[in-house]
Scaffold this active site. Sequence first.
Site, PDB file in Angstrom:
ATOM      1  N   GLU A 265       0.852  -1.195   0.000  1.00 41.88           N
ATOM      2  CA  GLU A 265       0.000   0.000   0.000  1.00 41.88           C
ATOM      3  C   GLU A 265       0.880   1.233   0.000  1.00 41.88           C
ATOM      4  O   GLU A 265       1.880   1.294   0.727  1.00 41.88           O
ATOM      5  CB  GLU A 265      -0.874   0.093   1.253  1.00 41.88           C
ATOM      6  CG  GLU A 265      -2.063  -0.799   1.350  1.00 41.88           C
ATOM      7  CD  GLU A 265      -2.850  -0.534   2.639  1.00 41.88           C
ATOM      8  OE1 GLU A 265      -2.803   0.602   3.157  1.00 41.88           O
ATOM      9  OE2 GLU A 265      -3.489  -1.477   3.126  1.00 41.88           O
ATOM     10  N   GLU A 319     -13.600   4.938  -0.393  1.00 44.43           N
ATOM     11  CA  GLU A 319     -14.409   4.067   0.470  1.00 44.43           C
ATOM     12  C   GLU A 319     -15.230   4.965   1.390  1.00 44.43           C
ATOM     13  O   GLU A 319     -14.752   5.459   2.402  1.00 44.43           O
ATOM     14  CB  GLU A 319     -13.504   3.122   1.262  1.00 44.43           C
ATOM     15  CG  GLU A 319     -12.755   2.145   0.383  1.00 44.43           C
ATOM     16  CD  GLU A 319     -11.823   1.249   1.162  1.00 44.43           C
ATOM     17  OE1 GLU A 319     -12.238   0.150   1.566  1.00 44.43           O
ATOM     18  OE2 GLU A 319     -10.665   1.671   1.374  1.00 44.43           O
ATOM     19  N   LYS A 322     -15.755   4.535   5.474  1.00 48.02           N
ATOM     20  CA  LYS A 322     -14.648   4.521   6.428  1.00 48.02           C
ATOM     21  C   LYS A 322     -14.848   5.595   7.483  1.00 48.02           C
ATOM     22  O   LYS A 322     -15.201   6.739   7.170  1.00 48.02           O
ATOM     23  CB  LYS A 322     -13.314   4.754   5.713  1.00 48.02           C
ATOM     24  CG  LYS A 322     -12.727   3.491   5.118  1.00 48.02           C
ATOM     25  CD  LYS A 322     -11.295   3.724   4.703  1.00 48.02           C
ATOM     26  CE  LYS A 322     -10.620   2.416   4.338  1.00 48.02           C
ATOM     27  NZ  LYS A 322      -9.227   2.612   3.908  1.00 48.02           N
ATOM     28  N   GLU A 328      -9.509   9.734   5.023  1.00 51.32           N
ATOM     29  CA  GLU A 328      -9.680   8.284   5.015  1.00 51.32           C
ATOM     30  C   GLU A 328     -10.619   7.827   3.894  1.00 51.32           C
ATOM     31  O   GLU A 328     -10.519   6.705   3.402  1.00 51.32           O
ATOM     32  CB  GLU A 328     -10.239   7.804   6.356  1.00 51.32           C
ATOM     33  CG  GLU A 328      -9.302   7.970   7.528  1.00 51.32           C
ATOM     34  CD  GLU A 328      -8.172   6.950   7.511  1.00 51.32           C
ATOM     35  OE1 GLU A 328      -8.306   5.925   6.807  1.00 51.32           O
ATOM     36  OE2 GLU A 328      -7.163   7.182   8.177  1.00 51.32           O
TER      37      GLU A 328
END
Length: 436
Positions: A265, A319, A322, A328
């Site tokens: 990542e 996303e 999250k 985030e």
Amino acid sequence: MGLRRRWRMDAAVIFRFLHGAFLFHLATSQSFIGVNYGTIADNLPPAASTASLLTSTSIGKLRLYEPQPDLVAALAGSDISILLGVPNSDVPSLASSPAAAASWAAANIPTTVSVSAISVGNELLNSGDPTLGPQLLPAMQNLLAALPAGSTTKISTVHSMAVLASSDPPSSGAFHADLAGSLDPVLEFLHQNGGPFMINPYPYFAYASDTRDETLAFCLFQPNPGRVDAASRLTYMNMFDAQLDAIRAALDAKGYTDVDIVIAETGWPYKGDASEAGATPDNARAYNGNLVAHLKSQAGTPRTPGKSVDTYIFALYDEDLKPGAASERSFGLYQADLTPNYDIGLAKASGTAPTTSGQIGVTPAPAQVQPGRGVTPTGFCVTTGGAPGSTQQTQQSSSCYEPAGATSQRGHTGMRQFVWFCILLGLAMLVQSGRL
């Protein structure tokens, strides 16, 4: 006269072939660049749409945090390989018995796409659950035994940067001694079975803890004074390389010089809360775009010049579920409607040549500082903030530098191939135009 006409026709064919081959090379030369597929969202596109998006890009690898049968089925027959994840919650079961691991493998390892590796857990040693560490190696051993005969799939696990006790300067890289009981056997397992050491560095969090302009440039692969490792005398021009070499130093210190590193990542958010410095579209495009260019250049790092490293960008999509800061939920390269949040030149159809590392989003650089003279900036990596979607502490990373005089056989080979290509292409163009 007929011979010359035939020569021109042959040259035209050669020209078209070479031009097509060159464009194909540009479109397919990023096989070491992957992307993470996060699923903490309620608006993800259908699997078929995601597969179509991926195959329209030059991304060659996809990381799944857990089995995704629909997406894997949609990718059947493609050239995209899978890094398959075992959720942390499944590790105790896999560790409990070979039969449980065999059952998991039979149910979840696809046969219609290439599976380059399986990650048993994600940042497990820093998950806050002390019961998981002792179960990691047995789970990895049982899953390895469950692979089909002749399988080339590697078994590994993904770590956060918090496994490092030291990373500044990079040559001081060392693992936390209190993790040795769980980590050392895993390192030996990787050494014995050819598995890579996988880790999640985020230069973004390094900048978040030190918001000077020069630190931003250092994290984004942009012009900056550089940072000198006083022990190795190597100069680093970006945070990704510095962190990667700290990991390399830690592995080398343990005697595992043959264990490769995979960046599982890394990424940069394009949006954040008012208090989150640096989370902008321009910075996200600069980091990810210059990262891709740096990887494609195969420059390597100051410690390991000429060695590329498989790298998975976080993430394919935002996303939206999250928790935590706005950043985030803002790491995606694409929105749920498949439109890009910004362009870093991954589309096959673009025909865009690789961007020179350090050229995306260039900002005015601070005055250059010669190594050993004046003040050399410090702070290669900072343990601060959590990796996206986690509650763990992480240290950050860096990337994009080819030290003067440091070349590799791989780099020479690529340059020779490119020179010959240019010569042949030039001759074909001259003949086609009637000048030869």
